[in-house]
Scaffold this motif. Sequence first.
Motif, PDB file in Angstrom:
ATOM      1  N   ASN A 237       0.704  -1.276  -0.286  1.00 20.87           N
ATOM      2  CA  ASN A 237       0.102   0.046   0.027  1.00 20.87           C
ATOM      3  C   ASN A 237       0.996   1.207   0.157  1.00 20.87           C
ATOM      4  N   ILE A 238       2.158   1.086  -0.619  1.00 27.16           N
ATOM      5  CA  ILE A 238       2.876   2.459  -0.881  1.00 27.16           C
ATOM      6  C   ILE A 238       3.096   2.573  -2.314  1.00 27.16           C
ATOM      7  N   ALA A 239       3.580   3.491  -2.746  1.00 28.66           N
ATOM      8  CA  ALA A 239       3.854   3.505  -4.091  1.00 28.66           C
ATOM      9  C   ALA A 239       4.670   2.832  -4.970  1.00 28.66           C
ATOM     10  N   ASN A 240       4.243   2.299  -6.278  1.00 31.21           N
ATOM     11  CA  ASN A 240       5.005   1.407  -6.973  1.00 31.21           C
ATOM     12  C   ASN A 240       5.767   2.276  -7.725  1.00 31.21           C
ATOM     13  N   ARG A 241       6.585   1.927  -8.751  1.00 33.51           N
ATOM     14  CA  ARG A 241       7.464   2.295  -9.482  1.00 33.51           C
ATOM     15  C   ARG A 241       6.735   3.525 -10.331  1.00 33.51           C
ATOM     16  N   ARG A 242       5.645   3.315 -10.785  1.00 36.32           N
ATOM     17  CA  ARG A 242       4.728   4.244 -11.467  1.00 36.32           C
ATOM     18  C   ARG A 242       4.561   5.363 -10.613  1.00 36.32           C
ATOM     19  N   GLY A 243       4.003   5.073  -9.546  1.00 36.38           N
ATOM     20  CA  GLY A 243       3.879   6.047  -8.643  1.00 36.38           C
ATOM     21  C   GLY A 243       5.138   7.033  -8.021  1.00 36.38           C
ATOM     22  N   LEU A 244       6.090   6.279  -7.841  1.00 36.48           N
ATOM     23  CA  LEU A 244       7.345   6.985  -7.661  1.00 36.48           C
ATOM     24  C   LEU A 244       7.829   7.802  -8.705  1.00 36.48           C
ATOM     25  N   ALA A 245       7.604   7.499 -10.123  1.00 34.68           N
ATOM     26  CA  ALA A 245       8.033   8.526 -11.249  1.00 34.68           C
ATOM     27  C   ALA A 245       7.109   9.736 -11.036  1.00 34.68           C
ATOM     28  N   LEU A 246       5.730   9.323 -10.852  1.00 34.56           N
ATOM     29  CA  LEU A 246       4.732  10.441 -10.885  1.00 34.56           C
ATOM     30  C   LEU A 246       5.298  11.563  -9.557  1.00 34.56           C
ATOM     31  N   ARG A 247       5.736  10.877  -8.519  1.00 34.86           N
ATOM     32  CA  ARG A 247       6.016  12.024  -7.477  1.00 34.86           C
ATOM     33  C   ARG A 247       7.151  12.705  -7.880  1.00 34.86           C
ATOM     34  N   PHE A 248       8.128  12.115  -8.649  1.00 29.80           N
ATOM     35  CA  PHE A 248       9.244  12.788  -8.837  1.00 29.80           C
ATOM     36  C   PHE A 248       9.069  13.875  -9.950  1.00 29.80           C
ATOM     37  N   ARG A 249       8.097  13.742 -10.696  1.00 29.77           N
ATOM     38  CA  ARG A 249       8.007  14.866 -11.708  1.00 29.77           C
ATOM     39  C   ARG A 249       6.897  15.687 -11.144  1.00 29.77           C
ATOM     40  N   ASP A 250       6.281  15.447 -10.182  1.00 28.61           N
ATOM     41  CA  ASP A 250       5.068  16.256  -9.860  1.00 28.61           C
ATOM     42  C   ASP A 250       5.765  17.852  -9.380  1.00 28.61           C
ATOM     43  N   GLN A 251       5.214  18.735 -10.189  1.00 27.07           N
ATOM     44  CA  GLN A 251       5.785  20.173  -9.916  1.00 27.07           C
ATOM     45  C   GLN A 251       5.196  20.712  -8.678  1.00 27.07           C
ATOM     46  N   ASN A 252       4.063  20.265  -8.260  1.00 25.24           N
ATOM     47  CA  ASN A 252       3.396  20.854  -7.115  1.00 25.24           C
ATOM     48  C   ASN A 252       4.109  20.348  -5.645  1.00 25.24           C
TER      49      ASN A 252
END
Length: 395
Positions: A237-252
């Motif tokens: 129930n934590i981020a997977n690789r996709r969630g990690l990539a989304l968080r890393f690119r999140d400009q907010n």
Amino acid sequence: MDWASVTFGAFLGVAGTFGMLALALFPIMRRGFLVWIALRTLAFCVMGLALFPLELPDWFPSGAARVDIGEIALSLAVACTGPFLAAYLEDEPRLARARFWLTMFFPIGLASGAATALAPWWGWMDRVHDVLILSVILMLVATLAFAVRTGSRAARFQAVGYAPLIVVGLVVLTYELSTGTPMPYWPVAALFAVTVDFIVTGVGVIDGFMIIKRQRDAAVADVREARIAVATDPLTNIANRRGLALRFRDQNQQRPRGLAVIDCDHFKRVNDMFGHDVGDEVLIAVADGLRHEDVFPARQGGEEFVVLIYGNDWQRLAETVRRRITISVLELVPEVSFPVTASAGLTEIAEHDTLDSAMKRADRALFAAKDAGRDRLLVESECGTIGPHLLHSVV
């Protein structure tokens, strides 16, 4: 100010509010029936202006021409009623027949208006006008009854809203066809019936808007949940690789200061001794240990995890969460009789870094930590090589 002016002013107030409501909702709902509502409302306003006993400017036609304008406007309002209802009813196959008959209102209404325009030359055209309007009313009653029986919510609203207008229309047309003379005060009765129509239809439109809004909100929530599910590891129930990539690119989000790749030491031993079910419990406990303020954990796959670290004291925080793994497993999976440790490789994230470039450096540091004996964290030195920078001593 006489009663006619007050009454007509109140009617214009209701009609104006109704028409503005339709125009205001059109950019939001993008539904064609709102345009037909506006046209229908305008036609009824012209009808009331022509037929109601009001003092009008000299340029406005008077006498029989004024009555003809009112009746032509009535015919146009009737013509718009069909397309309005055809677009307003629910878009379901069971109402296809009703929509077909409703579309026939438009040509019949136009023909009725043309008959009134030709009546000054052919008097019998007045009766044609009345017969055409009467046929539309009967078709409207039959269509609404059919739609209500099939469960149309919109049709139920319109049946209530149109009831006074239908009654007035049937009484007036029956009187005129039987006597050959206009019924006294019918424009006044029609104006009150149209006012009821506007109020009830307005309530129905708002009700439909709220239904669309609820459906849209539910769809947005479903999409949001789907995105979260796609970006979340189902076991921990934590981020997977996709969630990690989304968080890393999140400009907010604030840009992370460091990235650590963490791997459980000798995890195969856990699975071999206690089974994969206990192994899954250990992975869940590891994820729980990685949860910390200023840390974003993700599961890379198997027993490998990645954490994004925020704040100035990012190196110390990386070592803290690495050590928390052993404590978390000890507390949550007590049946594992030996301490579960982890090795980690840590790197600082530069402005030009991508997720892949940072992870490559952290991976190299992780391999060095394993070669150095495991159960430790190593970080790249500033010169870009892996150095023996142990962080145990700074915690």
